[in-house]
Design an enzyme around this catalytic site. Structure first.
Site, PDB file in Angstrom:
ATOM      1  N   GLY A  60      41.108  92.626  38.963  1.00  0.00           N
ATOM      2  CA  GLY A  60      40.027  91.721  39.344  1.00  0.00           C
ATOM      3  C   GLY A  60      39.623  90.796  38.218  1.00  0.00           C
ATOM      4  O   GLY A  60      38.966  89.781  38.435  1.00  0.00           O
ATOM      5  N   GLY A  70      35.060  88.033  37.401  1.00  0.00           N
ATOM      6  CA  GLY A  70      36.313  87.935  36.654  1.00  0.00           C
ATOM      7  C   GLY A  70      36.135  87.910  35.145  1.00  0.00           C
ATOM      8  O   GLY A  70      37.095  87.764  34.399  1.00  0.00           O
ATOM      9  N   ASP A 109      42.529 104.603  39.542  1.00  0.00           N
ATOM     10  CA  ASP A 109      43.018 103.261  39.184  1.00  0.00           C
ATOM     11  C   ASP A 109      42.922 103.009  37.682  1.00  0.00           C
ATOM     12  O   ASP A 109      43.385 101.981  37.195  1.00  0.00           O
ATOM     13  CB  ASP A 109      42.245 102.177  39.944  1.00  0.00           C
ATOM     14  N   ASN A 110      42.320 103.942  36.955  1.00  0.00           N
ATOM     15  CA  ASN A 110      42.241 103.792  35.500  1.00  0.00           C
ATOM     16  C   ASN A 110      43.175 104.763  34.782  1.00  0.00           C
ATOM     17  O   ASN A 110      43.037 104.991  33.579  1.00  0.00           O
ATOM     18  CB  ASN A 110      40.807 104.029  35.013  1.00  0.00           C
ATOM     19  N   ARG A 113      49.540 101.744  37.053  1.00  0.00           N
ATOM     20  CA  ARG A 113      48.563 102.839  37.199  1.00  0.00           C
ATOM     21  C   ARG A 113      48.917 103.732  38.383  1.00  0.00           C
ATOM     22  O   ARG A 113      49.705 103.331  39.244  1.00  0.00           O
ATOM     23  CB  ARG A 113      47.184 102.232  37.520  1.00  0.00           C
TER      24      ARG A 113
HETATM   25  P1  AMP Z   1      36.801  99.376  36.310  1.00  0.00           P
HETATM   26  O1  AMP Z   1      35.829 100.394  36.771  1.00  0.00           O
HETATM   27  O2  AMP Z   1      36.334  98.513  35.179  1.00  0.00           O
HETATM   28  O3  AMP Z   1      38.140  99.953  36.059  1.00  0.00           O
HETATM   29  O4  AMP Z   1      36.962  98.326  37.521  1.00  0.00           O
HETATM   30  C1  AMP Z   1      37.222  98.706  38.850  1.00  0.00           C
HETATM   31  C2  AMP Z   1      37.695  97.522  39.632  1.00  0.00           C
HETATM   32  O5  AMP Z   1      36.727  96.475  39.610  1.00  0.00           O
HETATM   33  C3  AMP Z   1      38.981  96.892  39.122  1.00  0.00           C
HETATM   34  O6  AMP Z   1      39.702  96.456  40.237  1.00  0.00           O
HETATM   35  C4  AMP Z   1      38.482  95.740  38.283  1.00  0.00           C
HETATM   36  O7  AMP Z   1      39.441  94.717  38.184  1.00  0.00           O
HETATM   37  C5  AMP Z   1      37.289  95.278  39.088  1.00  0.00           C
HETATM   38  N1  AMP Z   1      36.282  94.604  38.253  1.00  0.00           N
HETATM   39  C6  AMP Z   1      35.461  95.148  37.321  1.00  0.00           C
HETATM   40  N2  AMP Z   1      34.659  94.211  36.777  1.00  0.00           N
HETATM   41  C7  AMP Z   1      34.980  93.039  37.366  1.00  0.00           C
HETATM   42  C8  AMP Z   1      34.513  91.707  37.237  1.00  0.00           C
HETATM   43  N3  AMP Z   1      33.545  91.380  36.395  1.00  0.00           N
HETATM   44  N4  AMP Z   1      35.090  90.772  38.015  1.00  0.00           N
HETATM   45  C9  AMP Z   1      36.069  91.068  38.872  1.00  0.00           C
HETATM   46  N5  AMP Z   1      36.553  92.299  39.061  1.00  0.00           N
HETATM   47  C10 AMP Z   1      36.023  93.287  38.310  1.00  0.00           C
HETATM   48 MG    MG Z   2      39.905  99.668  35.668  1.00  0.00          MG
END
Ligand code: AMP
Ligand code: MG
Length: 488
Positions: free
Chosen positions: A89, A118, A244-245, A175
């Site tokens: 994202g 983003g 996903d992480n 992942r």
């Molecule tokens: P995370 O918990 O940071 O691993 O994010 C989980 C999901 O949310 C992933 O698909 C990231 O790409 C998306 N994501 C987190 N923050 C943002 C953001 N500011 N803009 C767009 N997508 C985000």
């Molecule tokens: Mg992530």
């Protein structure tokens, strides 16, 4: 390795969105070496246009040109619940250099941004940068951080902050969520392509045998079991162990509200949004196991290409059981080494567990305690040692030290040699939250010197570095519970 899968159902060509007036916040010359990026005396790229590339403002620097940056799609389980499609994202894969992938995190919206902007903020980008490089220096598999580029562009989180782009490097950012995505769509063709790609590039040992996909599962699971044991051994809490992480290469990826333990608290929760403590320190191994169960389930259709459904399930179930055995073996080995034990004896695990319980009960600083333990002499009196540490239940810890000394006396290694070995596994310096916080607050005032200083200190975490002794100390009382927001 290039992410070679292509097609709208896998990834989208995505141009980074520019940020105004970018400037260097942090740069890792050692990560730059990995991609053969030449740096000058100032530690920055000689080819100045790399600043614009790593800001997401242009796609070429000198001889290097990135032609088709992409964002990939994946799905995943978040906090134990199926979250459906997620994807990059805010991460854009520029391309590969020297066999490694270069990704920009926070470079603007992608097809998979959903409600997000983003972007990434300066605060979280500095944390990811410092921790990636610190973990690497600790010998823990991780994605690397090349740079943080800042801009005064405003980004809204709980408050208004400014944007930054963290560039990161890994052999691959695939992942568990990538597998889950294609499995959820019952797209066995894509699932197979993904597995074949991993095998050919990273797990060639899986291919010659009869069961490439079962072997691939075992290898990924083994790497992640060993990884989580390493986390436990340095007191690292990831904070968001959603599927996903979790890397298919067993790397630490996606640094968010992570934290290193200061005082030892077995149920420490570093992520403020994790109300149930799903990702607490002591739960990390179980949760990683759970994530491997997600992977097993996603890979089931691949085994079913060769076996009946029942046979496939039995094979994966049995492979999944190995996780706990591998984890336990690795954990025991690491903690034995932390205690300076060369041989393996009955009773060692109980000795380790008794110590951890006592440390938890008295909230003893995890890193300093283990580092200090190397100073012990085989003929030390337990009471003498006691003076230095803050154990509350003194009879209990005295008994523990007495037993530990007996155990040390059963080995021939000298005190000096044991200490040298212990100092190679018990770091003196870790990225404590209060240190990162201090560097962030200075950076928010455009002073990046503290980032550089931490980067330097943490690049040699096992060295004494007397001049920086105060960086090894537990946080002052008012900084003990620096809150780490999940927002980033
Ligand atoms: P995370 O918990 O940071 O691993 O994010 C989980 C999901 O949310 C992933 O698909 C990231 O790409 C998306 N994501 C987190 N923050 C943002 C953001 N500011 N803009 C767009 N997508 C985000
Ligand atoms: Mg992530």
């Amino acid at each position: 390795m290039p992410f070679t899968l292509r097609g709208d159902d896998v990834c989208q060509i995505t141009q980074p969105s520019p940020i105004p007036n970018p400037y260097w916040v942090a740069f890792s010359a050692s990560a730059a070496e990995l991609i053969k990026l030449e740096t000058g005396r100032d530690g920055l790229p000689i080819e100045a246009s790399w600043l614009e590339v790593l800001a997401g403002n242009q796609l070429d620097a000198g001889q290097t040109k990135f032609s088709d940056p992409i964002a990939t799609v994946y799905s995943g389980h978040q906090f134990g619940v199926w979250a459906g499609q997620l994807g990059d994202g805010r991460a854009i894969l520029l391309g590969d250099i020297n066999g490694l992938e270069l990704q920009l995190k926070g470079a603007g919206r992608t097809q998979y941004s959903r409600m997000g902007d983003g972007r990434a903020v300066l605060r979280s980008s500095i944390r990811e940068f410092l921790c990636s490089e610190a973990m690497h220096a600790l010998g823990i598999p991780t994605s690397r951080a090349l740079a943080v580029v800042g801009s005064k562009q405003a980004v809204r989180r709980e408050t208004m902050e400014t944007a930054a782009v963290c560039s990161r490097i890994a052999p691959s950012f695939i992942r568990i969520g990538h597998f889950e995505h294609f499995a959820s769509l019952q797209n066995v063709v894509r699932l197979k392509e993904l597995a074949d790609l991993l095998i050919s590039e990273f797990y060639p040992e899986c291919s010659p045998g009869k069961d490439p996909y079962l072997n691939l599962f075992k290898e990924i699971s083994t790497r992640n079991a060993k990884l989580v044991a390493q986390w436990q051994s340095v007191g690292f809490c990831h904070g968001v162990l959603n599927s996903d992480n979790i890397s298919a290469l067993g790397l630490t990826i996606d640094y968010g509200p992570f934290g290193f333990l200061d005082h030892f608290e077995i149920d420490h929760i570093c992520n403020h949004s994790d109300h149930g403590g799903r990702y607490a320190y002591q739960r990390q191994p179980q949760v990683m196991h759970w994530n491997m169960a997600c992977l097993a389930s996603a890979m089931l259709p691949l085994l079913e290409l060769e076996y009946s459904s029942e046979e496939s399930q039995a094979l994966l179930r049995s492979a999944l059981e190995d996780f706990s055995v591998i984890y336990a073996r690795e954990w025991q080995q690491l903690f034995r080494r932390k205690l300076g034990l060369q041989s393996q004896q009955d009773g060692d695990v109980a000795l380790i567990e008794r110590l951890l319980q006592a440390m938890h009960d008295s909230q003893v600083d995890f890193t300093s305690f283990f580092r200090g333990l190397g100073d012990l002499k085989k003929d030390s009196m337990p009471t003498e040692i006691m003076q230095r540490n803050d154990f509350i239940d003194r009879p209990n810890i005295e008994k523990w030290f007495a037993d530990y000394l007996v155990r040390l006396q059963s080995e021939t290694i000298s005190d000096g040699a044991r200490k040298a070995l212990m100092n190679q596994i018990n770091p003196k310096y870790i990225l404590r939250n209060h240190l990162a916080q201090d560097a962030i607050e200075k950076a928010q005032q455009d002073d990046f010197s503290e980032i550089q200083k931490l980067q330097q200190i943490l690049s040699q975490p096992f060295d004494e570095q007397e001049d920086f002794d105060h960086y090894s100390k537990p946080p002052p009382i008012d900084m003990q519970r620096v809150s780490v927001s999940c927002s980033s």
